[in-house]
Design an enzyme around this catalytic site. Structure first.
Site, PDB file in Angstrom:
ATOM      1  N   TYR A   1      17.159  29.849   6.655  1.00 57.02           N
ATOM      2  CA  TYR A   1      15.973  30.567   7.126  1.00 57.02           C
ATOM      3  C   TYR A   1      15.980  30.691   8.645  1.00 57.02           C
ATOM      4  O   TYR A   1      16.325  29.752   9.354  1.00 57.02           O
ATOM      5  CB  TYR A   1      14.704  29.828   6.714  1.00 57.02           C
ATOM      6  CG  TYR A   1      14.319  30.027   5.265  1.00 57.02           C
ATOM      7  CD1 TYR A   1      14.043  31.299   4.762  1.00 57.02           C
ATOM      8  CD2 TYR A   1      14.201  28.926   4.416  1.00 57.02           C
ATOM      9  CE1 TYR A   1      13.665  31.470   3.436  1.00 57.02           C
ATOM     10  CE2 TYR A   1      13.815  29.084   3.098  1.00 57.02           C
ATOM     11  CZ  TYR A   1      13.546  30.363   2.605  1.00 57.02           C
ATOM     12  OH  TYR A   1      13.178  30.522   1.306  1.00 57.02           O
TER      13      TYR A   1
ATOM     14  N   MET B   1      12.620  24.166   1.138  1.00 60.30           N
ATOM     15  CA  MET B   1      11.767  23.369   0.252  1.00 60.30           C
ATOM     16  C   MET B   1      12.596  22.492  -0.681  1.00 60.30           C
ATOM     17  O   MET B   1      12.270  21.323  -0.916  1.00 60.30           O
ATOM     18  CB  MET B   1      10.854  24.282  -0.568  1.00 60.30           C
ATOM     19  CG  MET B   1       9.856  23.500  -1.421  1.00 60.30           C
ATOM     20  SD  MET B   1       8.852  24.532  -2.479  1.00 60.30           S
ATOM     21  CE  MET B   1       7.862  25.411  -1.281  1.00 60.30           C
TER      22      MET B   1
ATOM     23  N   LYS C   1       0.847  -1.209   0.000  1.00 61.73           N
ATOM     24  CA  LYS C   1       0.000   0.000   0.000  1.00 61.73           C
ATOM     25  C   LYS C   1       0.880   1.256   0.000  1.00 61.73           C
ATOM     26  O   LYS C   1       2.090   1.168   0.240  1.00 61.73           O
ATOM     27  CB  LYS C   1      -0.912  -0.023   1.229  1.00 61.73           C
ATOM     28  CG  LYS C   1      -0.160  -0.006   2.554  1.00 61.73           C
ATOM     29  CD  LYS C   1      -1.065  -0.341   3.728  1.00 61.73           C
ATOM     30  CE  LYS C   1      -0.292  -0.349   5.028  1.00 61.73           C
ATOM     31  NZ  LYS C   1      -1.092  -0.859   6.153  1.00 61.73           N
TER      32      LYS C   1
ATOM     33  N   ARG D   1      -9.858   0.137  15.530  1.00 57.70           N
ATOM     34  CA  ARG D   1      -9.720   0.887  14.283  1.00 57.70           C
ATOM     35  C   ARG D   1     -10.690   0.248  13.296  1.00 57.70           C
ATOM     36  O   ARG D   1     -11.820   0.667  13.194  1.00 57.70           O
ATOM     37  CB  ARG D   1      -8.264   0.866  13.801  1.00 57.70           C
ATOM     38  CG  ARG D   1      -7.995   1.875  12.704  1.00 57.70           C
ATOM     39  CD  ARG D   1      -6.546   1.918  12.271  1.00 57.70           C
ATOM     40  NE  ARG D   1      -6.046   0.632  11.793  1.00 57.70           N
ATOM     41  CZ  ARG D   1      -4.840   0.422  11.306  1.00 57.70           C
ATOM     42  NH1 ARG D   1      -3.979   1.422  11.236  1.00 57.70           N
ATOM     43  NH2 ARG D   1      -4.469  -0.767  10.891  1.00 57.70           N
TER      44      ARG D   1
END
Ligand SMILES: *Cc1c(COP(=O)(O)O)cnc(C)c1O
Length: 361
Positions: A258, A306, A34, A133
Site C-alpha cells: 500500500y 490488515m 490483567k 493515577r
C-alpha cells in the site's frame, strides 16, 4: 490449523516465576495477569502460575473468569469495585479488594445487611505517593485505616500499597521520593506493604516490601528501555509465529505494498506472510523491522496490511509457501520489535488480537 498463532510456553512462565522469586527475597508474589495475562491467555496463565502467592487482575470480570475456571487461590482486584452489586459479586467469589477512593470504603461499610458479617475480607489500601493515577491522598490514609479496621468481617486482612511512576528510570530520583513518602506513611503500621512491579523488582533502587506485583517480567520481557528479558535471566513466554503464503520476484524499480512506499533497489525475492494489524501487529512498524525466517533476520518491505506483511528474503536460503515466520519470541525479542514500533513490549503483547489462537504448551 491457523496460519498465525501465539505459542505460550508455560515452562518459561514457571521459570520466570522462579527468577522473580529469587529476586524478591522473601517477599510474596502477586502475579499480575490483567489484560488477558498481557495477551498470553488469562486462564492458562493463571493455572500455570500455581506457585504464585496470589494473582492480580485489574477488573472484576477478570477475577470472575479465573474463579469460573476453578482457580481457588487469592485474587486481588487492582482497581477494586465501584458499586454494591460489584462488591457483592467480588465477595461472593472471595476476591481481595484494592481501595483507592473513600467511596469504596463507604460501600464496604454498608455491607452487613441481612447476611451478617463477611467471613473473610482482604482490603489493600492504595496510597498515591506521586503518580496521580489511583490512590488515596496521603492525608486521607489515617481516616481510611480507621474506617477499614472497623469493617464488619470475621477475618479482616489489611495491606497497604502504592505504585511507582518511574521505576524504570536510571536515576531513581522519583522512586526514592515515592519510597520515602510511603515509608513515612506506613511507619509503625502492623500491615504488610507492597510497592514493586516489574521495573522496581529488577531496577537500580531496592524498594523492598512484603509483596511484589510483577506483570511483564513473568512473560519474559524487560520493562526497561534497553536490553531484553534474557539480560534479566528471563525467558520469553510467547512466540508469535506465522507462515509464508506467497513468494514473488520483484524486479528492481518496482514497489511493494500500500502506498507504494517501498521500492526494490535491485531484483528482490519478497515473501508474503500471514500477519497484519488485524492480528495486533502495529501498522506503524517501519520497513526494515526484522522477522525471523530459517533462524535468520529478514526485513519488512513496505507497509503492514490488515492480514499480511511483506518481507525481503533476497538474502535468505529458499523460502516457500508454508515456511515459518517468527514475529517475536525467544530468538527475536518483543522488546526489539516494540522499539521499531516506537512503543513498549506491554502494548505489543496486549494487542495480540482474539483472531490469533493461543497454543498453550
Ligand atoms: C499492572 C500493574 C502491575 C504490574 O506491572 P508490570 O510493570 O507489568 O510489572 C503492578 N501493580 C499495579 C497496581 C498494576 O496496575
Amino acid at each position: 490449523m491457523s496460519l498465525i498463532r501465539a505459542v505460550i510456553d508455560t515452562g518459561a512462565l514457571r521459570h520466570n516465576l522462579g527468577v522473580i522469586r529469587k529476586r524478591a527475597g522473601g517477599a510474596r508474589i502477586a502475579a499480575v495477569v490483567k489484560a488477558n495475562a498481557y495477551g498470553h491467555g488469562l486462564v492458562p496463565v493463571g493455572v500455570a502460575l500455581a506457585e504464585a502467592d496470589a494473582l492480580a487482575v485489574a477488573r472484576l470480570e477478570e477475577g470472575l473468569l479465573l474463579r469460573a475456571a476453578g482457580i481457588t487461590r487469592p485474587i486481588v482486584l487492582l482497581e477494586g469495585v465501584l458499586s454494591r452489586a460489584q462488591l457483592e459479586e467480588a465477595l461472593h467469589h472471595r476476591l481481595e479488594l484494592v481501595v483507592h477512593d473513600p467511596l469504596q470504603i463507604e460501600l464496604l461499610e454498608q455491607l452487613p445487611a441481612a447476611g451478617g458479617p463477611v467471613q473473610a475480607l482482604a482490603v489493600w489500601i492504595k496510597i498515591d505517593t506521586g503518580m496521580n493515577r489511583l490512590g488515596l491522598r496521603p492525608k486521607e490514609l489515617p481516616a481510611a485505616l480507621e474506617r477499614v479496621r472497623r469493617l464488619p468481617a470475621r477475618r479482616l486482612t489489611i495491606r497497604v500499597l502504592t505504585h511507582l511512576a518511574c521505576a524504570d528510570a536510571r536515576d531513581g530520583e522519583m522512586t526514592r521520593r515515592q519510597m520515602a513518602l510511603f515509608a513515612e506513611l506506613t511507619h509503625g503500621l502492623p500491615h504488610e506493604v507492597s510497592l514493586a512491579s516489574s521495573a522496581a523488582l529488577f531496577g537500580q533502587v531496592p524498594v523492598g516490601g512484603d509483596w511484589v506485583r510483577p506483570g511483564l517480567v513473568l512473560y519474559g520481557a524487560s520493562p526497561f528501555g534497553e536490553g531484553c528479558g534474557a539480560d534479566l535471566g528471563l525467558v520469553p513466554v510467547m512466540s508469535l509465529t506465522s507462515q509464508v503464503i506467497a513468494v514473488r520476484q520483484v524486479p528492481a524499480g518496482e514497489t511493494v505494498g500500500y502506498g507504494a512506499t517501498w521500492r526494490a533497489t535491485r531484483d528482490c525475492r519478497i515473501a508474503i506472510a500471514a500477519a497484519g494489524y488485524g492480528d495486533g501487529l502495529p501498522r506503524g512498524l517501519p520497513a526494515g523491522t526484522p522477522v525471523l525466517i530459517h533462524g535468520r533476520r529478514a526485513p519488512l518491505a513496505g507497509r503492514v496490511s490488515m492480514d499480511m506483511i511483506a518481507v525481503d528474503v533476497s538474502a535468505l536460503p529458499p523460502v516457500t509457501i508454508g515456511t515459518p515466520v517468527l514475529l517475536w519470541g525467544p530468538e527475536l525479542p518483543v522488546e526489539e520489535i516494540a522499539r521499531h514500533a516506537g512503543t513498549i513490549p506491554y502494548e505489543l503483547l496486549c494487542a495480540v488480537s482474539p483472531r490469533v489462537p493461543l497454543d498453550v504448551q
